[in-house]
Design a protein around this motif. Structure first.
Motif, PDB file in Angstrom:
ATOM      1  N   VAL A  64     -31.967  30.455 -16.399  1.00 55.81           N
ATOM      2  CA  VAL A  64     -33.365  30.073 -16.587  1.00 55.81           C
ATOM      3  C   VAL A  64     -34.236  31.221 -16.093  1.00 55.81           C
ATOM      4  O   VAL A  64     -33.972  31.795 -15.035  1.00 55.81           O
ATOM      5  N   GLU A  65     -35.260  31.537 -16.860  1.00 49.63           N
ATOM      6  CA  GLU A  65     -36.163  32.639 -16.525  1.00 49.63           C
ATOM      7  C   GLU A  65     -37.606  32.163 -16.645  1.00 49.63           C
ATOM      8  O   GLU A  65     -37.952  31.476 -17.606  1.00 49.63           O
ATOM      9  N   VAL A  66     -38.446  32.511 -15.674  1.00 46.20           N
ATOM     10  CA  VAL A  66     -39.881  32.238 -15.745  1.00 46.20           C
ATOM     11  C   VAL A  66     -40.537  33.472 -16.343  1.00 46.20           C
ATOM     12  O   VAL A  66     -40.263  34.593 -15.918  1.00 46.20           O
ATOM     13  N   CYS A  67     -41.387  33.261 -17.339  1.00 45.73           N
ATOM     14  CA  CYS A  67     -42.033  34.385 -18.017  1.00 45.73           C
ATOM     15  C   CYS A  67     -43.367  33.927 -18.575  1.00 45.73           C
ATOM     16  O   CYS A  67     -43.483  32.833 -19.109  1.00 45.73           O
ATOM     17  N   TYR A  68     -44.363  34.788 -18.478  1.00 47.79           N
ATOM     18  CA  TYR A  68     -45.697  34.480 -19.005  1.00 47.79           C
ATOM     19  C   TYR A  68     -46.054  35.367 -20.195  1.00 47.79           C
ATOM     20  O   TYR A  68     -47.187  35.377 -20.648  1.00 47.79           O
ATOM     21  N   CYS A  69     -45.100  36.121 -20.707  1.00 45.88           N
ATOM     22  CA  CYS A  69     -45.381  37.058 -21.794  1.00 45.88           C
ATOM     23  C   CYS A  69     -45.956  36.362 -23.028  1.00 45.88           C
ATOM     24  O   CYS A  69     -46.874  36.892 -23.660  1.00 45.88           O
ATOM     25  N   MET A 125     -44.221  29.822 -18.485  1.00 47.22           N
ATOM     26  CA  MET A 125     -43.215  29.039 -19.187  1.00 47.22           C
ATOM     27  C   MET A 125     -41.837  29.364 -18.618  1.00 47.22           C
ATOM     28  O   MET A 125     -41.596  30.461 -18.167  1.00 47.22           O
ATOM     29  N   ARG A 126     -40.992  28.386 -18.727  1.00 49.03           N
ATOM     30  CA  ARG A 126     -39.595  28.590 -18.345  1.00 49.03           C
ATOM     31  C   ARG A 126     -38.757  28.603 -19.616  1.00 49.03           C
ATOM     32  O   ARG A 126     -38.968  27.807 -20.522  1.00 49.03           O
ATOM     33  N   TYR A 127     -37.822  29.529 -19.629  1.00 50.14           N
ATOM     34  CA  TYR A 127     -36.977  29.723 -20.797  1.00 50.14           C
ATOM     35  C   TYR A 127     -35.515  29.619 -20.405  1.00 50.14           C
ATOM     36  O   TYR A 127     -35.124  30.018 -19.304  1.00 50.14           O
ATOM     37  N   LEU A 128     -34.736  29.094 -21.320  1.00 49.00           N
ATOM     38  CA  LEU A 128     -33.286  29.110 -21.192  1.00 49.00           C
ATOM     39  C   LEU A 128     -32.824  30.335 -21.963  1.00 49.00           C
ATOM     40  O   LEU A 128     -33.108  30.467 -23.157  1.00 49.00           O
ATOM     41  N   ILE A 129     -32.152  31.219 -21.281  1.00 48.18           N
ATOM     42  CA  ILE A 129     -31.707  32.463 -21.887  1.00 48.18           C
ATOM     43  C   ILE A 129     -30.190  32.427 -21.985  1.00 48.18           C
ATOM     44  O   ILE A 129     -29.512  31.959 -21.074  1.00 48.18           O
ATOM     45  N   SER A 130     -29.675  32.931 -23.085  1.00 48.70           N
ATOM     46  CA  SER A 130     -28.233  33.127 -23.194  1.00 48.70           C
ATOM     47  C   SER A 130     -28.001  34.541 -23.713  1.00 48.70           C
ATOM     48  O   SER A 130     -28.841  35.094 -24.425  1.00 48.70           O
ATOM     49  N   ALA A 131     -26.881  35.118 -23.319  1.00 52.81           N
ATOM     50  CA  ALA A 131     -26.566  36.490 -23.724  1.00 52.81           C
ATOM     51  C   ALA A 131     -25.102  36.771 -23.427  1.00 52.81           C
ATOM     52  O   ALA A 131     -24.425  35.975 -22.776  1.00 52.81           O
ATOM     53  N   ARG A 132     -24.670  37.920 -23.897  1.00 50.05           N
ATOM     54  CA  ARG A 132     -23.319  38.402 -23.600  1.00 50.05           C
ATOM     55  C   ARG A 132     -23.452  39.813 -23.035  1.00 50.05           C
ATOM     56  O   ARG A 132     -24.338  40.558 -23.428  1.00 50.05           O
ATOM     57  N   VAL A 133     -22.569  40.176 -22.122  1.00 52.07           N
ATOM     58  CA  VAL A 133     -22.587  41.524 -21.551  1.00 52.07           C
ATOM     59  C   VAL A 133     -21.987  42.491 -22.564  1.00 52.07           C
ATOM     60  O   VAL A 133     -20.967  42.202 -23.196  1.00 52.07           O
ATOM     61  N   ARG A 134     -22.635  43.635 -22.728  1.00 48.32           N
ATOM     62  CA  ARG A 134     -22.059  44.701 -23.560  1.00 48.32           C
ATOM     63  C   ARG A 134     -20.819  45.204 -22.820  1.00 48.32           C
ATOM     64  O   ARG A 134     -20.931  45.700 -21.689  1.00 48.32           O
ATOM     65  N   PRO A 135     -19.628  45.065 -23.406  1.00 48.23           N
ATOM     66  CA  PRO A 135     -18.393  45.398 -22.682  1.00 48.23           C
ATOM     67  C   PRO A 135     -18.383  46.813 -22.106  1.00 48.23           C
ATOM     68  O   PRO A 135     -17.902  47.022 -20.990  1.00 48.23           O
ATOM     69  N   GLU A 136     -18.932  47.757 -22.829  1.00 49.59           N
ATOM     70  CA  GLU A 136     -18.918  49.143 -22.365  1.00 49.59           C
ATOM     71  C   GLU A 136     -19.893  49.387 -21.207  1.00 49.59           C
ATOM     72  O   GLU A 136     -19.876  50.437 -20.582  1.00 49.59           O
ATOM     73  N   ARG A 137     -20.731  48.399 -20.886  1.00 50.43           N
ATOM     74  CA  ARG A 137     -21.725  48.547 -19.820  1.00 50.43           C
ATOM     75  C   ARG A 137     -21.426  47.668 -18.602  1.00 50.43           C
ATOM     76  O   ARG A 137     -22.224  47.593 -17.676  1.00 50.43           O
ATOM     77  N   ARG A 138     -20.264  47.010 -18.599  1.00 53.59           N
ATOM     78  CA  ARG A 138     -19.942  46.081 -17.510  1.00 53.59           C
ATOM     79  C   ARG A 138     -19.998  46.734 -16.131  1.00 53.59           C
ATOM     80  O   ARG A 138     -20.620  46.204 -15.218  1.00 53.59           O
ATOM     81  N   SER A 139     -19.337  47.869 -15.990  1.00 53.12           N
ATOM     82  CA  SER A 139     -19.293  48.531 -14.675  1.00 53.12           C
ATOM     83  C   SER A 139     -20.670  48.963 -14.224  1.00 53.12           C
ATOM     84  O   SER A 139     -21.035  48.788 -13.052  1.00 53.12           O
ATOM     85  N   GLU A 140     -21.446  49.530 -15.132  1.00 57.15           N
ATOM     86  CA  GLU A 140     -22.808  49.967 -14.778  1.00 57.15           C
ATOM     87  C   GLU A 140     -23.682  48.776 -14.382  1.00 57.15           C
ATOM     88  O   GLU A 140     -24.479  48.870 -13.444  1.00 57.15           O
ATOM     89  N   LEU A 141     -23.545  47.689 -15.105  1.00 57.11           N
ATOM     90  CA  LEU A 141     -24.328  46.495 -14.781  1.00 57.11           C
ATOM     91  C   LEU A 141     -23.957  45.970 -13.402  1.00 57.11           C
ATOM     92  O   LEU A 141     -24.828  45.640 -12.601  1.00 57.11           O
ATOM     93  N   LEU A 142     -22.670  45.901 -13.120  1.00 60.25           N
ATOM     94  CA  LEU A 142     -22.238  45.423 -11.805  1.00 60.25           C
ATOM     95  C   LEU A 142     -22.800  46.311 -10.696  1.00 60.25           C
ATOM     96  O   LEU A 142     -23.326  45.812  -9.699  1.00 60.25           O
ATOM     97  N   ARG A 143     -22.726  47.632 -10.869  1.00 63.65           N
ATOM     98  CA  ARG A 143     -23.277  48.552  -9.850  1.00 63.65           C
ATOM     99  C   ARG A 143     -24.783  48.331  -9.688  1.00 63.65           C
ATOM    100  O   ARG A 143     -25.298  48.306  -8.567  1.00 63.65           O
TER     101      ARG A 143
END
Length: 171
Positions: free
Chosen positions: A53-58, A1-19
């Motif tokens: 968009v994310e493909v997932c079979y879970c 299945m394909r899913y439309l995902i939405s989310a927000r970045v945890r502000p305190e984790r921005r730098s770690e996520l970018l790295r």
């Protein structure tokens, strides 16, 4: 299945996520594809919400969409919603989704995610940020599996059995 995902970045984790994204380490250990690549294909709207968009079979195997991917995403993201990209009745499921083009026309509007993330790490983070919300499953037009509904309810999203799909009908 394909899913439309939405989310927000945890502000305190921005730098770690970018790295993690730039270093190819995001989703390390996930056995079914490159989670960082699909996240980087996302777009960010003016409110700071990322959509991709994310493909997932879970759901086909465990009854909960994105259940194996969530630990990787929730480490850095909050306020996630998981919505079916199209009716499950029209989806051929595993393994067809890998090569299906059903969502090629889905183009969230906004700034490319990596560009937004690079700019946002220089923005100050407020000390008293409200906690983010747990992941929410929206299914197809509100129809979710019983386990997704149970998780929605335990996260405080309420219970509406009329919107709960006992099985995903792909006929």
């Amino acid at each position: 299945m394909r899913y439309l995902i939405s989310a927000r970045v945890r502000p305190e984790r921005r730098s770690e996520l970018l790295r993690a994204l730039e270093g190819g380490k995001f989703g390390a250990g996930f056995p079914y594809g490159d989670l960082g690549k699909t996240l980087c294909e996302g777009r960010v709207d003016p409110s700071g919400t990322i959509r991709w968009v994310e493909v997932c079979y879970c759901r086909e195997f465990s009854g909960v969409a994105m259940v194996e991917e969530l630990p990787y995403f929730e480490e850095f993201l909050t306020d996630m919603t998981v919505t079916d990209a199209r009716s499950p009745r029209l989806c051929n499921g595993y393994p067809s989704c890998s090569t299906c083009d059903c969502t090629n026309k889905v183009r969230p509007k906004g700034e490319p995610f990596l560009d937004h993330l690079r700019k946002s790490i220089h923005e100050p983070t407020e000390e008293a940020l409200p906690p983010g919300r747990s992941t929410r499953w929206l299914g197809w037009r509100g129809a979710v599996t019983p386990e997704e509904e149970r998780r929605n309810q335990s996260a405080g999203y309420g219970l509406d059995k009329s919107r709960c799909a006992p099985e995903i009908d792909k006929s």
